[in-house]
Design an enzyme around this catalytic site. Structure first.
Site, PDB file in Angstrom:
ATOM      1  N   ASP A   2     -37.471   6.310   3.854  1.00 22.55           N
ATOM      2  CA  ASP A   2     -37.376   7.420   3.118  1.00 22.55           C
ATOM      3  C   ASP A   2     -37.565   7.171   1.651  1.00 22.55           C
ATOM      4  O   ASP A   2     -37.275   6.230   1.097  1.00 22.55           O
ATOM      5  CB  ASP A   2     -35.924   7.861   3.360  1.00 22.55           C
ATOM      6  CG  ASP A   2     -35.622   9.439   2.997  1.00 22.55           C
ATOM      7  OD1 ASP A   2     -36.579  10.029   2.916  1.00 22.55           O
ATOM      8  OD2 ASP A   2     -34.577   9.769   2.511  1.00 22.55           O
ATOM      9  N   HIS A  19     -46.963   9.448   0.077  1.00 27.01           N
ATOM     10  CA  HIS A  19     -47.133   9.000   1.374  1.00 27.01           C
ATOM     11  C   HIS A  19     -48.013   7.907   1.596  1.00 27.01           C
ATOM     12  O   HIS A  19     -48.068   6.961   2.663  1.00 27.01           O
ATOM     13  CB  HIS A  19     -47.669  10.220   2.340  1.00 27.01           C
ATOM     14  CG  HIS A  19     -46.406  11.570   2.291  1.00 27.01           C
ATOM     15  ND1 HIS A  19     -45.255  11.089   2.802  1.00 27.01           N
ATOM     16  CD2 HIS A  19     -46.596  12.722   2.106  1.00 27.01           C
ATOM     17  CE1 HIS A  19     -44.540  12.370   2.811  1.00 27.01           C
ATOM     18  NE2 HIS A  19     -45.431  13.281   2.281  1.00 27.01           N
ATOM     19  N   LEU A 113     -45.060  -9.427  17.720  1.00 33.63           N
ATOM     20  CA  LEU A 113     -44.431  -8.465  17.010  1.00 33.63           C
ATOM     21  C   LEU A 113     -44.802  -7.125  17.919  1.00 33.63           C
ATOM     22  O   LEU A 113     -45.945  -6.812  18.043  1.00 33.63           O
ATOM     23  CB  LEU A 113     -44.738  -8.231  15.593  1.00 33.63           C
ATOM     24  CG  LEU A 113     -43.790  -6.984  14.988  1.00 33.63           C
ATOM     25  CD1 LEU A 113     -42.291  -7.195  15.074  1.00 33.63           C
ATOM     26  CD2 LEU A 113     -44.430  -6.576  13.744  1.00 33.63           C
ATOM     27  N   ARG A 176     -27.373   8.074   6.541  1.00 32.46           N
ATOM     28  CA  ARG A 176     -27.089   8.818   7.854  1.00 32.46           C
ATOM     29  C   ARG A 176     -28.553   8.393   8.663  1.00 32.46           C
ATOM     30  O   ARG A 176     -29.372   8.000   8.384  1.00 32.46           O
ATOM     31  CB  ARG A 176     -27.034  10.395   7.509  1.00 32.46           C
ATOM     32  CG  ARG A 176     -28.537  10.763   6.758  1.00 32.46           C
ATOM     33  CD  ARG A 176     -28.526  12.313   6.483  1.00 32.46           C
ATOM     34  NE  ARG A 176     -29.513  12.817   5.985  1.00 32.46           N
ATOM     35  CZ  ARG A 176     -29.793  12.958   4.481  1.00 32.46           C
ATOM     36  NH1 ARG A 176     -28.722  12.439   3.572  1.00 32.46           N
ATOM     37  NH2 ARG A 176     -31.042  13.159   4.118  1.00 32.46           N
TER      38      ARG A 176
END
Length: 224
Positions: A2, A19, A113, A176
């Protein structure tokens, strides 16, 4: 992940460049995970709610996704990374779906991974889809409702075959879950970092892992 928009706005840059910087941070996080011995990494790249963003931003994101699906595959193969995409991938259209499938196929033999990228993903929708799948199996006689347990239900989730997350890192100071892995995160540890995602690097991952290592995980049981 975020903070892409805020990172760009703080620098007077177009959101698209935020972005792009976020995509570079995703690459750094993946490389750092490999270097630090992390075996499973899930990146929440695009939520189902993100479709509500402005059309030009969505268009830019789709172009960025297409570019990285094509350009990063060789590096993922080289580093032993297996890619998996979860979410409502059909919403991206046939061309991008083919790119996702191609990337998954080419990286299928990676063993260092397991990288999962959540695209057009929402945990509530995932749980609802799993409930519908279980109900359909019961209606068809393939499932006895009384015998359905947590493991059986989890087999219908998008993350079937993956371990539940041990650690969830949320950047940009937000605290959150934002509809991310609600079922799977039942006993995950959380680390909240003030860094905006485009500035996230190996040091931030190392710090989060250090915090995790100091936690005592009891899974609801009393110790001592």
């Amino acid at each position: 992940m975020d903070g892409n928009r805020r990172w760009a706005q703080a620098r007077g840059l177009p959101v698209a460049l935020g972005h792009k910087a976020g995509a570079e941070a995703a690459r750094r996080a993946t490389e750092a995970a490999v270097e630090q011995g992390v075996e499973w990494l899930t990146l929440f790249a695009f939520s189902s709610e993100n479709w509500l963003r402005p059309a030009d931003e969505i268009t830019g994101l789709m172009g960025l996704l297409r570019f990285y699906l094509r350009s990063e595959v060789a590096a993922l193969v080289r580093d032993g990374v297996r890619l998996r995409v979860i979410g409502e991938r059909a919403r991206f259209g046939p061309e991008l779906v083919r790119e996702m499938e191609r990337a998954e196929e080419l990286t299928a033999n990676g063993t260092r991974l397991n990288l999962t990228v959540a695209m057009s993903y929402g945990a509530r929708a995932e749980i609802l889809a799993a409930a519908r799948a279980a109900a359909a199996a019961a209606a068809a006689g393939r499932l006895e409702p009384a015998g359905l347990d947590e493991a059986g239900f989890a087999a219908h989730l998008a993350t079937a075959g993956m371990p539940d997350p041990d650690l969830i890192i949320r950047t940009s100071g937000e605290q959150r879950l934002s509809n991310f892995l609600l079922w799977q995160a039942a006993y995950a540890e959380f680390v909240f970092q003030d860094v905006l995602w485009p500035d996230f690097g190996a040091g931030h991952l190392a710090d989060a892992l250090q915090q995790y290592a100091q936690r005592e995980r009891r899974y609801g049981a009393r110790v001592g």
